[in-house]
Motif scaffolding. Structure first.
Motif, short mmCIF file in Angstrom:
data_model
loop_
_atom_site.label_atom_id
_atom_site.label_comp_id
_atom_site.label_asym_id
_atom_site.label_seq_id
_atom_site.Cartn_x
_atom_site.Cartn_y
_atom_site.Cartn_z
N UNK A 60 0.84 -1.19 0.00
CA UNK A 60 0.00 0.00 0.00
C UNK A 60 0.88 1.24 0.00
N UNK A 61 0.42 2.29 -0.69
CA UNK A 61 1.14 3.55 -0.73
C UNK A 61 0.85 4.38 0.52
N UNK A 62 1.77 5.27 0.82
CA UNK A 62 1.48 6.29 1.83
C UNK A 62 0.26 7.10 1.42
N UNK A 94 1.16 -1.62 15.15
CA UNK A 94 0.98 -0.72 14.00
C UNK A 94 1.13 0.73 14.44
N UNK A 95 1.63 1.61 13.57
CA UNK A 95 1.74 3.04 13.90
C UNK A 95 0.37 3.69 13.99
N UNK A 96 0.32 4.83 14.64
CA UNK A 96 -0.95 5.50 14.90
C UNK A 96 -1.68 5.95 13.66
N UNK A 97 -0.95 6.26 12.58
CA UNK A 97 -1.58 6.77 11.37
C UNK A 97 -1.89 5.66 10.37
N UNK A 98 -2.03 4.42 10.87
CA UNK A 98 -2.42 3.29 10.03
C UNK A 98 -3.62 2.60 10.67
N UNK A 99 -4.70 2.50 9.93
CA UNK A 99 -5.91 1.85 10.43
C UNK A 99 -6.19 0.61 9.58
N UNK A 100 -6.38 -0.53 10.27
CA UNK A 100 -6.66 -1.81 9.59
C UNK A 100 -7.93 -2.40 10.18
N UNK A 127 -1.79 6.72 6.47
CA UNK A 127 -1.44 8.14 6.39
C UNK A 127 0.04 8.29 6.08
N UNK A 128 0.64 9.29 6.67
CA UNK A 128 2.06 9.56 6.42
C UNK A 128 2.90 8.76 7.42
N UNK A 129 3.01 7.45 7.19
CA UNK A 129 3.76 6.57 8.08
C UNK A 129 5.10 6.22 7.43
N UNK A 130 6.09 5.81 8.21
CA UNK A 130 7.38 5.41 7.62
C UNK A 130 7.23 4.23 6.67
N UNK A 156 -0.52 -11.42 8.94
CA UNK A 156 -0.71 -10.53 7.79
C UNK A 156 0.51 -9.63 7.68
N UNK A 157 1.04 -9.48 6.45
CA UNK A 157 2.18 -8.59 6.23
C UNK A 157 1.71 -7.37 5.45
N UNK A 158 2.08 -6.18 5.93
CA UNK A 158 1.75 -4.92 5.27
C UNK A 158 3.04 -4.24 4.87
N UNK A 159 3.18 -3.92 3.59
CA UNK A 159 4.35 -3.23 3.09
C UNK A 159 3.94 -1.83 2.63
N UNK A 160 4.48 -0.82 3.29
CA UNK A 160 4.17 0.57 2.95
C UNK A 160 5.27 1.11 2.06
N UNK A 161 4.90 1.62 0.89
CA UNK A 161 5.86 2.18 -0.04
C UNK A 161 5.56 3.67 -0.23
#
Length: 463
Positions: A60-62, A94-100, A127-130, A156-161
């Motif tokens: 998923x993208x930022x 999970x970081x605060x700016x990520x909702x699953x 959101x704007x997560x690392x 579950x694996x989440x990859x933020x790009x």
């Protein structure tokens, strides 16, 4: 045929089976089915599918969102028929700016018939997560007629790009221009794709003071369309569709010029700040570019063009005050700059029988100067661009006013405001009529109705 990795943990029919992450399995090759024996029959089991050790991998993208299949569970309990499954994901890392959200996490089970499978869906909002990988452990709870089980599945694996970026660049044209003069600007919208290959839709709005020269507009990639609103008299909407590989950029150059308004006059017809176009947005992403702004000057030759007004907040009946009665008031001043951008000084006097207890300016600074006659001089300094409006509200209080031998008397609450550096006066003088209780008949009021209290020139000053 896919290789089956069985887990042989066979207990009684009503047993509870817990498969821990520290034991039998952790990672699997892509697309391997994991069988979990939950009854004493070799050919009856529950199964779920893991891909490279994960129930699913979501890229998923930022600043974006998407839906995904979180976990597929299969029911091979031939004789036991239906099974009810619910998932319990752990979001604690999970970081605060990520909702699953994963289906059935609310405790509502999903029924799976014998021989059937079910894919639990999920949604993610980032959101704007690392950038990087994030893992969500998933436990599923199963029950059937006569038994139940608790199984720790693959996580579950989440990859933020990195998502796409967009900026606006002024290539040609002036940012300060005279009014009533044809002007043009060359503007570039630059999009860079820092993430995965994707199709992007860029949207922008060119305000109604401008038009676009399509013959002098081009894009390095993709297709674009400009749609004029309001039969050509309104804003112009841009839609640009472009496909970009990872790390690729594209741009759209457009020629914007001032057009004539419906009355046939050349824009700009008044001084002020004008955006060449709104901040361009990438559809589906919470991303907006910078906005380019130009300043139109020369409409007032340096002269003030301003409106100022005063007002009473609340019921106008409060201006009729019985003798010796404490009361609170709120008065206000607003100013609107119709000319060029400039500094302003607004002054007003508060009557000697009233104290300012609080004040709220929408912008600028406020100074209160006590005068020898007991009044308070209010000095409000602020800076306004063209067509900008600002307000100042003040709370005033009186502990009560005594009349002595008089039956009634008018007292100044707030004078008309004056824009000192423009010599502009506006609004109303606000007066309070104080009267004796029970001893004041209709002659106390006479022609002093509510409207006159808001603008009475012949009031009796208390000094």
């Amino acid at each position: 045929m896919r290789k089956i990795l069985p887990i042989i943990l066979v207990l009684a029919l009503s047993s509870l089976i817990l498969i821990g992450s520290s034991g039998t399995f952790v990672y699997f090759e892509a697309g391997r089915e994991v069988k979990v024996a939950v009854v004493p029959h070799d050919k009856e089991y529950l199964a779920f599918t893991c891909y490279e050790g994960y129930a699913a991998t979501v890229v998923v993208d930022k600043n974006s969102s998407k839906s995904f299949g979180a976990l597929t569970v299969k029911n091979y309990l031939n004789e036991l028929k239906e099974v009810w499954i619910r998932l319990d994901p752990d979001y604690s890392d999970l970081p605060g700016d990520m909702e699953v959200w994963i289906e059935s996490e609310d405790g509502i089970e999903r029924e799976i018939a014998s021989g059937d499978s079910y894919t639990f869906m999920g949604d993610i909002n980032v959101g704007d997560v690392p950038e990087g990988e994030y893992v969500v452990p998933i436990t599923f709870y199963a029950r059937w007629n006569g038994g139940d089980a608790v199984v720790e599945t693959c996580p579950l694996r989440i990859i933020v790009v990195g998502g796409p970026t967009i900026e606006k660049i002024l290539l040609e044209g002036n940012t300060t221009v005279p009014v009533h003069t044809y002007e043009e600007w060359k503007v570039r919208i630059l999009v860079t794709n820092d993430g995965l290959a994707r199709n992007l839709t860029i949207e922008d709005t060119i305000p109604n003071e401008f038009d676009v020269d399509l013959g002098r507009t081009s894009a390095s990639a993709g297709t674009y369309e400009f749609v004029a609103m309001g039969n050509g008299n309104g804003a112009t909407k841009l839609t640009w569709n472009v496909s970009l590989e990872a790390g690729e950029s594209a741009y759209l150059d457009m020629l914007i010029y001032t057009k004539k308004n419906p009355a046939g006059k050349q824009e700009f017809t008044s001084c002020g700040r004008y955006p060449l176009n709104d901040g361009a947005t990438i559809k589906g992403f919470d991303i907006r570019s910078n906005s380019l702004v130009v300043q139109a000057v020369g409409c007032d030759d340096g002269k003030c063009c301003v409106r100022v007004h005063s007002y009473l907040k609340g019921c106008i009946g409060k201006l009729f005050l019985p003798e010796g009665t404490a009361r609170d008031y709120t008065t206000g001043v607003w100013i609107k700059n119709k000319g060029s951008e400039r500094d302003f000084l607004v002054v007003q006097r508060i009557g000697s029988q009233f104290n300012v207890t609080d004040y709220t300016p929408s912008k600028g600074t406020v100074e209160f100067v006590p005068l020898q006659n007991g009044k308070t001089l209010v000095k409000w300094r602020l800076h306004l661009v063209h067509n900008e409006k600002a307000t100042l509200e003040m709370d005033e209080h009186t502990d009560g006013i005594m009349l002595g031998n008089r039956k009634s008397k008018l007292y100044l609450l707030a004078s008309k405001p004056i824009v000192k550096n423009c010599n502009q006066v506006g609004g109303s003088r606000i007066n309070v009529l104080v009267f004796k209780r029970g001893g004041c008949t209709s002659e106390c009021f006479g022609s002093k109705n509510s409207l006159e209290l808001l603008d009475m020139e012949d009031y009796e000053d208390e000094n």
